[in-house]
Design a protein around this motif. Structure first.
Motif, PDB file in Angstrom:
ATOM      1  N   ALA A 185      15.264  12.192  36.715  1.00 41.52           N
ATOM      2  CA  ALA A 185      15.714  11.133  35.800  1.00 41.52           C
ATOM      3  C   ALA A 185      14.809  11.081  34.569  1.00 41.52           C
ATOM      4  O   ALA A 185      15.276  10.890  33.441  1.00 41.52           O
ATOM      5  CB  ALA A 185      15.723   9.782  36.511  1.00 41.52           C
ATOM      6  N   ALA A 186      13.500  11.261  34.779  1.00 37.62           N
ATOM      7  CA  ALA A 186      12.557  11.260  33.656  1.00 37.62           C
ATOM      8  C   ALA A 186      12.881  12.405  32.693  1.00 37.62           C
ATOM      9  O   ALA A 186      12.843  12.245  31.470  1.00 37.62           O
ATOM     10  CB  ALA A 186      11.122  11.387  34.177  1.00 37.62           C
ATOM     11  N   ARG A 187      13.210  13.571  33.252  1.00 41.93           N
ATOM     12  CA  ARG A 187      13.577  14.714  32.407  1.00 41.93           C
ATOM     13  C   ARG A 187      14.855  14.420  31.621  1.00 41.93           C
ATOM     14  O   ARG A 187      14.949  14.720  30.422  1.00 41.93           O
ATOM     15  CB  ARG A 187      13.760  15.953  33.276  1.00 41.93           C
ATOM     16  CG  ARG A 187      14.116  17.206  32.496  1.00 41.93           C
ATOM     17  CD  ARG A 187      14.190  18.417  33.402  1.00 41.93           C
ATOM     18  NE  ARG A 187      14.468  19.627  32.635  1.00 41.93           N
ATOM     19  CZ  ARG A 187      14.522  20.844  33.172  1.00 41.93           C
ATOM     20  NH1 ARG A 187      14.301  21.000  34.473  1.00 41.93           N
ATOM     21  NH2 ARG A 187      14.791  21.898  32.416  1.00 41.93           N
ATOM     22  N   ALA A 188      15.836  13.819  32.297  1.00 39.36           N
ATOM     23  CA  ALA A 188      17.098  13.468  31.636  1.00 39.36           C
ATOM     24  C   ALA A 188      16.846  12.495  30.494  1.00 39.36           C
ATOM     25  O   ALA A 188      17.444  12.605  29.416  1.00 39.36           O
ATOM     26  CB  ALA A 188      18.056  12.855  32.662  1.00 39.36           C
ATOM     27  N   MET A 189      15.958  11.544  30.712  1.00 43.59           N
ATOM     28  CA  MET A 189      15.627  10.569  29.678  1.00 43.59           C
ATOM     29  C   MET A 189      15.007  11.244  28.454  1.00 43.59           C
ATOM     30  O   MET A 189      15.430  11.014  27.326  1.00 43.59           O
ATOM     31  CB  MET A 189      14.636   9.529  30.230  1.00 43.59           C
ATOM     32  CG  MET A 189      15.197   8.543  31.213  1.00 43.59           C
ATOM     33  SD  MET A 189      13.875   7.546  31.950  1.00 43.59           S
ATOM     34  CE  MET A 189      13.125   6.790  30.493  1.00 43.59           C
TER      35      MET A 189
ATOM     36  N   GLU B 194      11.899  -9.560  30.042  1.00 47.22           N
ATOM     37  CA  GLU B 194      11.698  -9.603  28.595  1.00 47.22           C
ATOM     38  C   GLU B 194      12.888  -9.033  27.823  1.00 47.22           C
ATOM     39  O   GLU B 194      12.853  -8.966  26.596  1.00 47.22           O
ATOM     40  CB  GLU B 194      10.435  -8.821  28.223  1.00 47.22           C
ATOM     41  CG  GLU B 194       9.158  -9.392  28.816  1.00 47.22           C
ATOM     42  CD  GLU B 194       7.942  -8.547  28.490  1.00 47.22           C
ATOM     43  OE1 GLU B 194       8.130  -7.455  27.917  1.00 47.22           O
ATOM     44  OE2 GLU B 194       6.824  -8.970  28.813  1.00 47.22           O
ATOM     45  N   CYS B 195      13.930  -8.627  28.523  1.00 46.13           N
ATOM     46  CA  CYS B 195      15.079  -7.982  27.876  1.00 46.13           C
ATOM     47  C   CYS B 195      16.119  -9.005  27.426  1.00 46.13           C
ATOM     48  O   CYS B 195      16.318 -10.037  28.077  1.00 46.13           O
ATOM     49  CB  CYS B 195      15.733  -6.982  28.826  1.00 46.13           C
ATOM     50  SG  CYS B 195      14.658  -5.595  29.262  1.00 46.13           S
ATOM     51  N   GLY B 196      16.774  -8.698  26.326  1.00 48.82           N
ATOM     52  CA  GLY B 196      17.826  -9.578  25.822  1.00 48.82           C
ATOM     53  C   GLY B 196      19.207  -9.141  26.253  1.00 48.82           C
ATOM     54  O   GLY B 196      20.156  -9.920  26.203  1.00 48.82           O
ATOM     55  N   LEU B 197      19.354  -7.874  26.656  1.00 46.92           N
ATOM     56  CA  LEU B 197      20.637  -7.343  27.129  1.00 46.92           C
ATOM     57  C   LEU B 197      20.366  -6.437  28.311  1.00 46.92           C
ATOM     58  O   LEU B 197      19.484  -5.569  28.253  1.00 46.92           O
ATOM     59  CB  LEU B 197      21.350  -6.558  26.025  1.00 46.92           C
ATOM     60  CG  LEU B 197      22.626  -5.820  26.451  1.00 46.92           C
ATOM     61  CD1 LEU B 197      23.735  -6.822  26.773  1.00 46.92           C
ATOM     62  CD2 LEU B 197      23.081  -4.856  25.365  1.00 46.92           C
ATOM     63  N   VAL B 198      21.131  -6.625  29.395  1.00 47.05           N
ATOM     64  CA  VAL B 198      20.975  -5.808  30.595  1.00 47.05           C
ATOM     65  C   VAL B 198      22.347  -5.315  31.039  1.00 47.05           C
ATOM     66  O   VAL B 198      23.281  -6.100  31.200  1.00 47.05           O
ATOM     67  CB  VAL B 198      20.311  -6.607  31.747  1.00 47.05           C
ATOM     68  CG1 VAL B 198      20.150  -5.722  32.979  1.00 47.05           C
ATOM     69  CG2 VAL B 198      18.968  -7.162  31.308  1.00 47.05           C
ATOM     70  N   VAL B 199      22.458  -3.996  31.229  1.00 49.68           N
ATOM     71  CA  VAL B 199      23.704  -3.396  31.708  1.00 49.68           C
ATOM     72  C   VAL B 199      23.412  -2.706  33.036  1.00 49.68           C
ATOM     73  O   VAL B 199      22.501  -1.876  33.123  1.00 49.68           O
ATOM     74  CB  VAL B 199      24.268  -2.372  30.700  1.00 49.68           C
ATOM     75  CG1 VAL B 199      25.569  -1.773  31.230  1.00 49.68           C
ATOM     76  CG2 VAL B 199      24.506  -3.026  29.340  1.00 49.68           C
ATOM     77  N   GLY B 200      24.171  -3.056  34.065  1.00 48.56           N
ATOM     78  CA  GLY B 200      23.982  -2.468  35.385  1.00 48.56           C
ATOM     79  C   GLY B 200      25.058  -1.450  35.694  1.00 48.56           C
ATOM     80  O   GLY B 200      26.225  -1.662  35.378  1.00 48.56           O
ATOM     81  N   THR B 201      24.675  -0.344  36.303  1.00 51.18           N
ATOM     82  CA  THR B 201      25.639   0.691  36.670  1.00 51.18           C
ATOM     83  C   THR B 201      26.276   0.339  38.009  1.00 51.18           C
ATOM     84  O   THR B 201      25.604  -0.072  38.945  1.00 51.18           O
ATOM     85  CB  THR B 201      24.965   2.061  36.770  1.00 51.18           C
ATOM     86  OG1 THR B 201      23.866   1.982  37.688  1.00 51.18           O
ATOM     87  CG2 THR B 201      24.432   2.490  35.406  1.00 51.18           C
ATOM     88  N   SER B 202      27.588   0.511  38.070  1.00 51.51           N
ATOM     89  CA  SER B 202      28.320   0.181  39.295  1.00 51.51           C
ATOM     90  C   SER B 202      29.371   1.254  39.551  1.00 51.51           C
ATOM     91  O   SER B 202      30.188   1.546  38.683  1.00 51.51           O
ATOM     92  CB  SER B 202      28.987  -1.192  39.176  1.00 51.51           C
ATOM     93  OG  SER B 202      29.720  -1.501  40.343  1.00 51.51           O
ATOM     94  N   ALA B 203      29.346   1.843  40.740  1.00 49.26           N
ATOM     95  CA  ALA B 203      30.279   2.927  41.071  1.00 49.26           C
ATOM     96  C   ALA B 203      31.565   2.408  41.688  1.00 49.26           C
ATOM     97  O   ALA B 203      32.476   3.177  41.970  1.00 49.26           O
ATOM     98  CB  ALA B 203      29.607   3.906  42.033  1.00 49.26           C
ATOM     99  N   ARG B 204      31.643   1.095  41.907  1.00 49.27           N
ATOM    100  CA  ARG B 204      32.849   0.562  42.542  1.00 49.27           C
ATOM    101  C   ARG B 204      33.151  -0.820  41.980  1.00 49.27           C
ATOM    102  O   ARG B 204      32.272  -1.509  41.479  1.00 49.27           O
ATOM    103  CB  ARG B 204      32.663   0.468  44.055  1.00 49.27           C
ATOM    104  CG  ARG B 204      31.505  -0.438  44.483  1.00 49.27           C
ATOM    105  CD  ARG B 204      31.226  -0.291  45.975  1.00 49.27           C
ATOM    106  NE  ARG B 204      30.243  -1.239  46.456  1.00 49.27           N
ATOM    107  CZ  ARG B 204      28.932  -1.082  46.337  1.00 49.27           C
ATOM    108  NH1 ARG B 204      28.459  -0.035  45.719  1.00 49.27           N
ATOM    109  NH2 ARG B 204      28.104  -1.979  46.841  1.00 49.27           N
TER     110      ARG B 204
ATOM    111  N   ALA C 153      20.115  11.358  38.743  1.00 52.75           N
ATOM    112  CA  ALA C 153      19.722  11.986  37.481  1.00 52.75           C
ATOM    113  C   ALA C 153      20.924  12.284  36.597  1.00 52.75           C
ATOM    114  O   ALA C 153      20.853  12.161  35.371  1.00 52.75           O
ATOM    115  CB  ALA C 153      18.938  13.270  37.759  1.00 52.75           C
ATOM    116  N   MET C 154      22.062  12.669  37.226  1.00 53.33           N
ATOM    117  CA  MET C 154      23.283  12.928  36.453  1.00 53.33           C
ATOM    118  C   MET C 154      23.763  11.655  35.762  1.00 53.33           C
ATOM    119  O   MET C 154      24.175  11.679  34.595  1.00 53.33           O
ATOM    120  CB  MET C 154      24.392  13.455  37.368  1.00 53.33           C
ATOM    121  CG  MET C 154      24.209  14.861  37.860  1.00 53.33           C
ATOM    122  SD  MET C 154      25.554  15.311  38.991  1.00 53.33           S
ATOM    123  CE  MET C 154      25.121  17.003  39.378  1.00 53.33           C
ATOM    124  N   ALA C 155      23.719  10.551  36.488  1.00 49.43           N
ATOM    125  CA  ALA C 155      24.148   9.276  35.914  1.00 49.43           C
ATOM    126  C   ALA C 155      23.222   8.870  34.766  1.00 49.43           C
ATOM    127  O   ALA C 155      23.689   8.416  33.710  1.00 49.43           O
ATOM    128  CB  ALA C 155      24.166   8.197  36.996  1.00 49.43           C
TER     129      ALA C 155
END
Length: 268
Positions: free
Chosen positions: A27-31, A78-88, A152-154
């Motif tokens: 995931a770090a590499r993808a980032m 400390e974040c103003g916007l948060v998006v969560g990943t959901s597969a279902r 990592a793909m996601a």
């Protein structure tokens, strides 16, 4: 100034309760390939080790600088916007974004405050409680017959959308002002549409729940889904800082009235 110091530095990738440290390295590499550097690990089952570093390849700096916290609430406070990943899809639908719209919204709001893209466990994703801490959910429209994306793909897919939106944003700024593309976009001026960070939003929800309990609308022993539905309502509405302050003023007024009513009842 490098991209890591620019607007992309306000985009945080949050991995929750990751079980395999090799996935953290990948995931770090993808980032890093997409110019992202801010990695937060929430209660990882296996901390990054030599295997993670090997899979991170040239992104070991992202691993080294990763922040480790105990809870998702702490990671996004400390974040103003948060998006969560959901597969279902969930029993209670939440405001949804497509991957392209997710990238656009994260870049747009990263001008004003840190934003977060949250990824859940490899086997089960994010819990309902964790997803309720997010303003929006995003789902990658994979092949329904085989939608098995590893972590990592996601991360790679959604980080690409963030980078694409960032570059488009830079190109627009270049055309409008004739600036060199290597320069950073100016920070937007904050106005009445400034949004509160998550910590402030959570205090608002707690205040709301306390007020509803004081009036008897919520019975503590049987709270039901009232607060969950209210979270969904306000996440859709996205009240700004001034609106949240106004709402909390209303709630304080309701609480004072409830106390007066309780005293009058006790006198009787």
């Amino acid at each position: 100034m490098s991209e890591q110091s620019s607007l992309l530095g306000n985009v945080r990738i949050v991995l929750v309760n990751t079980s395999d440290c090799r996935n953290i390295g990948s995931a770090a590499r993808a980032m890093k390939t997409m110019g992202l550097s801010e990695l937060i690990l929430v209660d990882p089952i296996e901390m990054p080790n030599g295997q993670a570093q090997a899979l991170a390849a040239g992104a070991t700096d992202v691993l080294k600088n990763a922040k480790v916290v105990s809870t998702l609430a702490e990671a996004i406070s400390e974040c103003g916007l948060v998006v969560g990943t959901s597969a279902r899809s969930r029993t209670l639908p939440w405001p949804m974004l497509e991957p392209r719209g997710c990238g656009e919204k994260l870049v747009e709001e990263a001008h004003n405050f840190p934003v977060a893209l949250v990824f859940g466990r490899e086997s089960s994703g994010l819990t309902n409680d964790e997803l309720q801490l997010c303003h929006f959910h995003v789902q990658i429209p994979a092949n329904p017959d085989y939608s098995s994306l590893n972590l990592a793909m996601a991360v790679q897919t959604l980080s690409y959308e963030v980078r694409t939106s960032y570059l488009i944003n830079q190109q627009k700024a270049f055309k409008a002002k004739g600036e060199n593309l290597s320069k950073n976009l100016p920070k937007k001026e904050l106005d009445e549409d400034e949004y509160p960070i998550i910590a402030e939003t959570e205090r608002f929800y707690q205040h709301f729940e306390d007020a509803l309990k004081a009036t008897g609308f919520i019975v503590p022993t049987h709270p039901g889904l009232v607060m969950t539905k209210l979270r969904r309502l306000f996440n859709r509405a996205r009240p700004d800082v001034k609106e949240v302050k106004m709402l909390r003023g209303i709630l304080a007024s309701v609480q004072r009235a409830a106390k007066v009513n309780e005293k009058e009842k006790n006198k009787e």
